[in-house]
Write a protein that holds these residues in place. Structure first.
Motif, PDB file in Angstrom:
ATOM      1  N   PRO A 198       0.820  -1.222   0.000  1.00  0.00           N
ATOM      2  CA  PRO A 198       0.000   0.000   0.000  1.00  0.00           C
ATOM      3  C   PRO A 198       0.847   1.263   0.000  1.00  0.00           C
ATOM      4  O   PRO A 198       0.372   2.335  -0.379  1.00  0.00           O
ATOM      5  CB  PRO A 198      -0.814  -0.127   1.298  1.00  0.00           C
ATOM      6  N   LEU A 233       1.013   2.858  -3.271  1.00  0.00           N
ATOM      7  CA  LEU A 233      -0.302   3.102  -3.884  1.00  0.00           C
ATOM      8  C   LEU A 233      -1.111   4.123  -3.099  1.00  0.00           C
ATOM      9  O   LEU A 233      -2.336   4.133  -3.154  1.00  0.00           O
ATOM     10  CB  LEU A 233      -1.092   1.779  -3.964  1.00  0.00           C
ATOM     11  N   GLN A 234      -0.421   4.997  -2.381  1.00  0.00           N
ATOM     12  CA  GLN A 234      -1.123   5.949  -1.527  1.00  0.00           C
ATOM     13  C   GLN A 234      -1.785   7.071  -2.326  1.00  0.00           C
ATOM     14  O   GLN A 234      -2.890   7.490  -2.012  1.00  0.00           O
ATOM     15  CB  GLN A 234      -0.149   6.529  -0.499  1.00  0.00           C
ATOM     16  N   THR A 266      -3.527   9.011  -5.632  1.00  0.00           N
ATOM     17  CA  THR A 266      -4.463   8.652  -6.699  1.00  0.00           C
ATOM     18  C   THR A 266      -3.741   8.403  -8.019  1.00  0.00           C
ATOM     19  O   THR A 266      -4.042   7.444  -8.742  1.00  0.00           O
ATOM     20  CB  THR A 266      -5.503   9.773  -6.892  1.00  0.00           C
ATOM     21  N   ARG A 298      -2.208   4.991  -8.052  1.00  0.00           N
ATOM     22  CA  ARG A 298      -3.181   3.907  -8.240  1.00  0.00           C
ATOM     23  C   ARG A 298      -3.588   3.807  -9.704  1.00  0.00           C
ATOM     24  O   ARG A 298      -3.815   2.717 -10.225  1.00  0.00           O
ATOM     25  CB  ARG A 298      -4.399   4.127  -7.343  1.00  0.00           C
ATOM     26  N   LEU A 354      -2.950   0.442 -12.014  1.00  0.00           N
ATOM     27  CA  LEU A 354      -3.967  -0.236 -12.817  1.00  0.00           C
ATOM     28  C   LEU A 354      -3.550  -0.326 -14.283  1.00  0.00           C
ATOM     29  O   LEU A 354      -3.860  -1.308 -14.961  1.00  0.00           O
ATOM     30  CB  LEU A 354      -5.313   0.478 -12.679  1.00  0.00           C
ATOM     31  N   GLN A 393      -6.928  -7.142  -3.694  1.00  0.00           N
ATOM     32  CA  GLN A 393      -6.248  -5.854  -3.640  1.00  0.00           C
ATOM     33  C   GLN A 393      -6.542  -5.018  -4.891  1.00  0.00           C
ATOM     34  O   GLN A 393      -6.813  -3.820  -4.808  1.00  0.00           O
ATOM     35  CB  GLN A 393      -4.748  -6.062  -3.477  1.00  0.00           C
ATOM     36  N   GLU A 440     -10.119  -3.740  -4.733  1.00  0.00           N
ATOM     37  CA  GLU A 440     -10.255  -2.592  -3.826  1.00  0.00           C
ATOM     38  C   GLU A 440      -9.746  -1.312  -4.479  1.00  0.00           C
ATOM     39  O   GLU A 440     -10.352  -0.246  -4.316  1.00  0.00           O
ATOM     40  CB  GLU A 440      -9.491  -2.870  -2.528  1.00  0.00           C
ATOM     41  N   ILE A 441      -8.644  -1.421  -5.209  1.00  0.00           N
ATOM     42  CA  ILE A 441      -8.091  -0.236  -5.874  1.00  0.00           C
ATOM     43  C   ILE A 441      -9.038   0.243  -6.974  1.00  0.00           C
ATOM     44  O   ILE A 441      -9.287   1.451  -7.118  1.00  0.00           O
ATOM     45  CB  ILE A 441      -6.699  -0.547  -6.443  1.00  0.00           C
ATOM     46  N   SER A 501     -11.996   1.950  -5.484  1.00  0.00           N
ATOM     47  CA  SER A 501     -11.712   3.262  -4.886  1.00  0.00           C
ATOM     48  C   SER A 501     -11.997   4.392  -5.871  1.00  0.00           C
ATOM     49  O   SER A 501     -12.088   5.552  -5.468  1.00  0.00           O
ATOM     50  CB  SER A 501     -10.245   3.320  -4.427  1.00  0.00           C
TER      51      SER A 501
END
Length: 319
Positions: A121, A124-125, A127, A130, A134, A165, A168-169, A172
């Motif tokens: 994580p 990946l804090q 935006t 993330r 992806l 995981q 969840e990303i 978000s």
């Protein structure tokens, strides 16, 4: 080229200027299609595999540009499957450790022999990171169906933990990704067209997004036209069926009771229907003198139908 290939090509051709985003994307590549080897001397090496040349080149560029590390690229041809696979290899132990520490797959240099962790994580804090992550997981292990046929977006994972995981990303960003197990793999997927548009926007695949939107517009237009045609066809069939029934009732009354025993306004409507069996109620009313509205002619024809039904019941009772 498939639509999925176009998306992968677009993502492979773009590169973030921020170092932390490049690290997040590299973390995705290593975690999804990378192999970390440790020899008998506790020396690490990393191999990232892909069957797509553009993806292999993207990994090569990310590593060199972000860490100034020299990597090797090996090419393998499979004659039976008639395909080519590429491997980007970090051979030097120090370089491999440095890269793994950057993507937070293990801690400081003092404990690099500890267990290698999945996606951290810590990388990946933000935006933007993330989004980059992806982009990486899709290039490494993602696919999309041709939107002209169906809407389906998926990322195949080797473990349930990685799938959760990634889910969840994705969620978000307001998406509703789901997970299904397929044999020994775990698949994170989206099925709705609007959701796939959103994930393309998240990954910043704007060219593919516009192409998908154009396909969605055309499909929606076709669906709208089809619905209207089906509705109009149903209305025509209903009108024709009603006209046939009216002609049958009027003919029955003429042959049994006779028009002389009917009110003049009903006789006028009956003769008009027999003369114009295909006319709509509005057109039929306009043939009368004076013209009669749609509701008026419908009322007369309905009365004729009721009279015909009554005569049938009476004659049936007599029999």
């Amino acid at each position: 080229m498939s639509f999925s290939g176009k998306v992968r090509e677009e993502l492979a051709g773009s590169s973030s200027t921020a170092r932390h985003c490049r690290i997040a994307e590299l973390a995705a590549f290593i975690g999804m299609c990378g192999t970390i080897a440790v020899n008998s001397f506790d020396q690490y090496s990393i191999k990232i595999h892909s069957e797509n040349f553009l993806v292999a080149r993207k990994v090569f560029t990310l590593i060199e540009k972000t860490f100034n590390i020299s990597v090797d690229v090996s090419i393998r041809r499979n004659i039976k499957k008639q395909n080519v696979s590429y491997s980007v290899v970090v051979r030097r132990h120090e370089d491999a450790v440095r890269l793994l520490q950057a993507v937070k797959m293990f801690g400081d240099h003092s404990d690099y022999t500890g267990d290698i962790r999945p996606f951290s994580p810590l990388v990946l804090q933000q935006t933007c990171c993330r989004r980059a992550f992806l982009r990486g997981v899709f290039q490494a292990s993602g696919s999309m169906s041709d939107p002209r046929k169906s809407y389906h977006f998926e990322i195949v994972c080797s473990s349930d933990a990685a799938a959760v995981q990634i889910q969840e990303i994705m969620n978000s960003f307001g998406l509703e990704a789901r997970i299904v197990q397929r044999k020994k793999a775990y698949v994170v997927y989206l099925k709705e067209g609007s959701q796939i548009v959103d994930i393309l926007n998240v990954m910043e695949a704007h060219v593919a997004l516009m192409e998908l939107e154009n396909v969605r517009i055309l499909k929606e237009m076709r669906n709208t036209v089809n619905r209207k045609v089906n509705c109009e066809t149903a209305n025509i069939n209903k009108t024709v069926a009603a006209a046939v029934k009216q002609v049958e009732d009027i003919t029955y009354l003429r042959d049994t009771v006779g028009f002389d025993n009917l009110p003049d306004n009903l006789v006028e409507a009956a003769l008009a229907r027999l003369e114009h069996p295909d006319a709509t109620l509005k057109e039929l009313g306009e043939t009368l003198d004076p013209p009669v509205g749609k509701s008026g002619i419908n009322h007369r024809l309905r009365r004729l139908g009721e009279m015909a039904e009554k005569v049938k019941q009476e004659r049936g009772g007599l029999l």
